[in-house]
Enzyme design. Sequence first.
Site: not given
Length: 130
Positions: A66, A102, A105, A109, A117, A119
């Site tokens: 990704c 932060h 996310h 999947d 996951r 990310c």
Amino acid sequence: MANKNYEKIQYWREKLTDEQFRVLRLKETEVPFSGKYLDKKEEGIYYCSGCGSPLFDSDTKFNSGCGWPSFFAAINDTIDVKQDYSIGMLREEILCSQCGGHLGHVFNDGPKPTGKRYCVNSISLNFKTK
Ligand SMILES: [Zn+2]
């Protein structure tokens, strides 16, 4: 939160680099495939680059394709998940539970055993070998 300074924007402006501030405090996303930890395979722990809280173990890192470092599990109780509608669709934002920074996310999947996951922006992380 453990430290009252974590609520003050001025504290973060002084403590973080501009790049870290934009991601951790303004929730920006680093350019995909640009992060320094994307291809890192060493054994160690990934800490929050804002407050130093341990977030991810290298044992849970995997190559998701990704463009950001991806993990299938977080270290227990160090991450908060919040609903995020900022791009017009529901995503689950992940934040450091200690400082509220932060991180990225989490999606459903990922690989077994969790199917998750996480990310994560490299900028939000600070790696140290075990
Ligand atoms: Zn933190």
